[in-house]
Design a protein around this motif. Structure first.
Motif, short mmCIF file in Angstrom:
data_model
loop_
_atom_site.label_atom_id
_atom_site.label_comp_id
_atom_site.label_asym_id
_atom_site.label_seq_id
_atom_site.Cartn_x
_atom_site.Cartn_y
_atom_site.Cartn_z
N LYS A 248 9.45 -7.35 -3.54
CA LYS A 248 9.85 -5.99 -3.94
C LYS A 248 10.96 -5.47 -3.02
O LYS A 248 11.91 -4.84 -3.47
CB LYS A 248 8.63 -5.08 -3.89
CG LYS A 248 8.87 -3.70 -4.45
CD LYS A 248 8.89 -3.71 -5.97
CE LYS A 248 8.63 -2.36 -6.56
NZ LYS A 248 9.77 -1.62 -6.91
N THR A 249 10.86 -5.76 -1.74
CA THR A 249 11.88 -5.34 -0.78
C THR A 249 13.21 -6.01 -1.09
O THR A 249 14.27 -5.37 -1.06
CB THR A 249 11.44 -5.62 0.66
OG1 THR A 249 10.21 -4.92 0.91
CG2 THR A 249 12.48 -5.17 1.67
N TYR B 201 14.13 -7.11 -3.98
CA TYR B 201 14.57 -6.55 -5.26
C TYR B 201 15.32 -5.24 -5.04
O TYR B 201 16.33 -4.96 -5.68
CB TYR B 201 13.35 -6.33 -6.16
CG TYR B 201 13.67 -5.82 -7.54
CD1 TYR B 201 14.08 -6.68 -8.54
CD2 TYR B 201 13.54 -4.47 -7.83
CE1 TYR B 201 14.37 -6.21 -9.82
CE2 TYR B 201 13.83 -3.99 -9.10
CZ TYR B 201 14.24 -4.86 -10.09
OH TYR B 201 14.52 -4.39 -11.35
N GLU B 202 14.81 -4.44 -4.10
CA GLU B 202 15.40 -3.13 -3.82
C GLU B 202 16.57 -3.20 -2.85
O GLU B 202 17.36 -2.26 -2.74
CB GLU B 202 14.33 -2.19 -3.28
CG GLU B 202 13.26 -1.88 -4.31
CD GLU B 202 12.04 -1.18 -3.73
OE1 GLU B 202 11.90 -1.10 -2.49
OE2 GLU B 202 11.21 -0.73 -4.53
N ASN B 203 16.69 -4.30 -2.09
CA ASN B 203 17.73 -4.46 -1.07
C ASN B 203 18.27 -5.89 -1.15
O ASN B 203 17.81 -6.76 -0.41
CB ASN B 203 17.17 -4.24 0.34
CG ASN B 203 16.47 -2.92 0.48
OD1 ASN B 203 17.09 -1.93 0.78
ND2 ASN B 203 15.17 -2.89 0.25
N THR B 204 19.20 -6.13 -2.02
CA THR B 204 19.66 -7.49 -2.24
C THR B 204 20.37 -8.07 -1.03
O THR B 204 20.99 -7.35 -0.25
CB THR B 204 20.61 -7.55 -3.45
OG1 THR B 204 21.70 -6.67 -3.21
CG2 THR B 204 19.91 -7.14 -4.73
N LYS C 39 12.45 -4.34 7.49
CA LYS C 39 12.12 -3.49 6.35
C LYS C 39 10.66 -3.64 5.91
O LYS C 39 10.07 -2.71 5.40
CB LYS C 39 13.05 -3.79 5.17
CG LYS C 39 14.44 -3.25 5.38
CD LYS C 39 15.24 -3.27 4.09
CE LYS C 39 16.61 -2.68 4.31
NZ LYS C 39 16.63 -1.26 4.55
N CYS C 40 10.10 -4.84 6.11
CA CYS C 40 8.71 -5.09 5.71
C CYS C 40 7.71 -4.79 6.82
O CYS C 40 6.50 -4.85 6.61
CB CYS C 40 8.55 -6.55 5.26
SG CYS C 40 9.37 -6.94 3.72
N GLU D 117 10.16 -7.72 -11.96
CA GLU D 117 10.28 -6.82 -13.12
C GLU D 117 9.04 -6.85 -14.00
O GLU D 117 8.62 -5.82 -14.52
CB GLU D 117 11.55 -7.16 -13.91
CG GLU D 117 12.80 -6.77 -13.13
CD GLU D 117 14.10 -7.22 -13.77
OE1 GLU D 117 14.08 -8.03 -14.73
OE2 GLU D 117 15.16 -6.78 -13.28
N ALA E 106 5.96 -5.19 -11.64
CA ALA E 106 6.08 -3.85 -11.06
C ALA E 106 5.19 -2.81 -11.74
O ALA E 106 4.50 -2.06 -11.05
CB ALA E 106 7.54 -3.41 -11.04
N SER F 116 2.06 -1.05 -9.77
CA SER F 116 2.10 0.41 -9.67
C SER F 116 0.75 1.01 -10.09
O SER F 116 0.25 1.94 -9.45
CB SER F 116 3.23 0.96 -10.53
OG SER F 116 3.31 2.34 -10.39
#
Length: 145
Positions: free
Chosen positions: A44-45, A47-50, A60-61, A106, A109, A113
Protein backbone atom coordinates in the motif's frame (compact mmCIF):
# COMPACT_ATOMS: atom_id res chain seq x y z
CA UNK A 1 -3.00 11.42 38.70
CA UNK A 2 -1.54 11.02 35.18
CA UNK A 3 1.80 9.69 36.40
CA UNK A 4 0.13 7.13 38.68
CA UNK A 5 -1.83 5.76 35.71
CA UNK A 6 0.99 6.00 33.17
CA UNK A 7 1.65 2.26 33.13
CA UNK A 8 -2.06 1.57 32.74
CA UNK A 9 -2.38 3.98 29.78
CA UNK A 10 0.73 2.54 28.14
CA UNK A 11 -0.60 -0.98 28.57
CA UNK A 12 -3.95 -0.03 26.98
CA UNK A 13 -2.15 1.57 24.03
CA UNK A 14 0.07 -1.49 23.53
CA UNK A 15 -2.81 -3.95 23.88
CA UNK A 16 -5.00 -2.01 21.47
CA UNK A 17 -2.28 -1.76 18.83
CA UNK A 18 -1.65 -5.51 19.14
CA UNK A 19 -5.38 -6.29 18.95
CA UNK A 20 -5.87 -4.17 15.83
CA UNK A 21 -3.02 -6.01 14.09
CA UNK A 22 -4.28 -9.43 15.26
CA UNK A 23 -7.79 -8.66 14.03
CA UNK A 24 -6.48 -7.51 10.66
CA UNK A 25 -4.27 -10.59 10.25
CA UNK A 26 -7.14 -12.91 11.21
CA UNK A 27 -9.33 -11.12 8.66
CA UNK A 28 -6.64 -11.57 5.99
CA UNK A 29 -6.49 -15.30 6.80
CA UNK A 30 -10.29 -15.77 6.87
CA UNK A 31 -10.51 -14.11 3.46
CA UNK A 32 -7.61 -16.22 2.12
CA UNK A 33 -5.47 -13.18 1.38
CA UNK A 34 -1.93 -14.37 0.66
CA UNK A 35 -0.30 -11.49 2.52
CA UNK A 36 0.53 -10.54 6.08
CA UNK A 37 -0.55 -7.19 7.47
CA UNK A 38 3.06 -5.98 7.22
CA UNK A 39 3.31 -7.10 3.59
CA UNK A 40 0.06 -5.27 2.84
CA UNK A 41 1.44 -2.11 4.47
CA UNK A 42 4.50 -2.26 2.22
CA UNK A 43 2.41 -2.79 -0.92
CA UNK A 44 0.00 0.00 0.00
CA UNK A 45 2.87 2.36 0.80
CA UNK A 46 4.50 1.65 -2.58
CA UNK A 47 1.15 2.17 -4.28
CA UNK A 48 0.83 5.59 -2.66
CA UNK A 49 4.53 6.53 -3.08
CA UNK A 50 5.95 5.13 -6.28
CA UNK A 51 9.61 4.38 -6.79
CA UNK A 52 11.05 4.47 -3.26
CA UNK A 53 14.42 3.29 -2.05
CA UNK A 54 14.36 0.58 0.55
CA UNK A 55 15.46 3.08 3.21
CA UNK A 56 12.67 5.48 2.26
CA UNK A 57 10.16 2.64 2.35
CA UNK A 58 11.43 1.48 5.75
CA UNK A 59 10.98 5.00 7.12
CA UNK A 60 7.46 5.35 5.73
CA UNK A 61 6.44 1.92 7.07
CA UNK A 62 8.07 2.43 10.47
CA UNK A 63 10.25 -0.67 10.06
CA UNK A 64 13.96 -1.15 10.59
CA UNK A 65 16.06 -2.08 7.55
CA UNK A 66 16.56 -5.81 8.32
CA UNK A 67 12.84 -6.34 9.00
CA UNK A 68 11.84 -4.49 5.85
CA UNK A 69 14.37 -6.49 3.79
CA UNK A 70 12.76 -9.76 4.95
CA UNK A 71 9.28 -8.45 4.12
CA UNK A 72 10.42 -7.15 0.71
CA UNK A 73 12.14 -10.45 -0.16
CA UNK A 74 8.92 -12.35 0.56
CA UNK A 75 6.83 -9.96 -1.54
CA UNK A 76 9.31 -10.18 -4.42
CA UNK A 77 8.90 -13.98 -4.38
CA UNK A 78 5.15 -13.39 -4.81
CA UNK A 79 5.95 -11.16 -7.82
CA UNK A 80 4.17 -8.12 -6.36
CA UNK A 81 7.22 -5.82 -6.24
CA UNK A 82 10.61 -5.61 -7.91
CA UNK A 83 13.95 -3.98 -7.22
CA UNK A 84 15.33 -1.79 -9.96
CA UNK A 85 18.67 -0.07 -10.29
CA UNK A 86 18.78 3.67 -9.89
CA UNK A 87 19.66 5.24 -13.26
CA UNK A 88 22.62 7.23 -11.91
CA UNK A 89 23.64 5.31 -8.76
CA UNK A 90 24.14 1.56 -9.20
CA UNK A 91 24.51 1.11 -5.44
CA UNK A 92 20.99 2.41 -4.88
CA UNK A 93 18.01 0.14 -5.55
CA UNK A 94 14.45 1.35 -5.86
CA UNK A 95 11.33 -0.67 -5.21
CA UNK A 96 8.32 -0.63 -7.50
CA UNK A 97 5.07 -2.51 -7.73
CA UNK A 98 4.82 -5.00 -10.55
CA UNK A 99 1.63 -5.16 -12.63
CA UNK A 100 0.52 -8.04 -10.38
CA UNK A 101 1.28 -5.94 -7.30
CA UNK A 102 -0.64 -2.97 -8.65
CA UNK A 103 -3.64 -5.18 -9.38
CA UNK A 104 -3.38 -6.82 -5.95
CA UNK A 105 -3.53 -3.47 -4.15
CA UNK A 106 -6.41 -2.21 -6.27
CA UNK A 107 -8.35 -5.46 -5.80
CA UNK A 108 -7.77 -5.70 -2.04
CA UNK A 109 -8.02 -2.06 -0.97
CA UNK A 110 -11.83 -2.04 -0.52
CA UNK A 111 -11.75 -5.33 1.41
CA UNK A 112 -8.92 -4.21 3.70
CA UNK A 113 -10.72 -0.92 4.27
CA UNK A 114 -13.75 -2.85 5.55
CA UNK A 115 -11.53 -4.78 8.01
CA UNK A 116 -10.14 -1.50 9.31
CA UNK A 117 -13.56 0.11 9.66
CA UNK A 118 -14.50 -2.52 12.27
CA UNK A 119 -12.17 -0.89 14.80
CA UNK A 120 -13.86 2.47 14.29
CA UNK A 121 -17.47 1.35 14.77
CA UNK A 122 -19.50 3.33 17.29
CA UNK A 123 -17.05 6.22 17.44
CA UNK A 124 -18.24 9.76 16.87
CA UNK A 125 -16.56 12.50 14.87
CA UNK A 126 -15.54 14.06 18.19
CA UNK A 127 -14.00 10.72 19.27
CA UNK A 128 -11.92 10.67 16.07
CA UNK A 129 -10.78 14.25 16.60
CA UNK A 130 -9.66 13.55 20.19
CA UNK A 131 -8.06 10.26 19.19
CA UNK A 132 -6.12 11.86 16.34
CA UNK A 133 -5.00 14.78 18.49
CA UNK A 134 -3.80 12.48 21.27
CA UNK A 135 -1.95 10.08 18.96
CA UNK A 136 -0.29 12.98 17.15
CA UNK A 137 0.81 14.43 20.49
CA UNK A 138 2.27 11.07 21.61
CA UNK A 139 4.06 10.76 18.26
CA UNK A 140 5.46 14.29 18.52
CA UNK A 141 6.63 13.64 22.10
CA UNK A 142 8.68 10.70 20.82
CA UNK A 143 10.12 12.26 17.69
CA UNK A 144 13.88 12.12 17.62
CA UNK A 145 15.45 15.55 17.48
Amino acid sequence: MLKENFNHYSLILDQTARRVKQYAQASFSLNEIDLTVDQWAVLKTLYENTDLTQKELADKCGKDQPTLTRIVDLIIKKDYIKRIEHPSDRRCLHLQLTEAGLKKVEDLAPTVSKFREKAWENLTKEDFEHFTRILNKIYQNLEQK
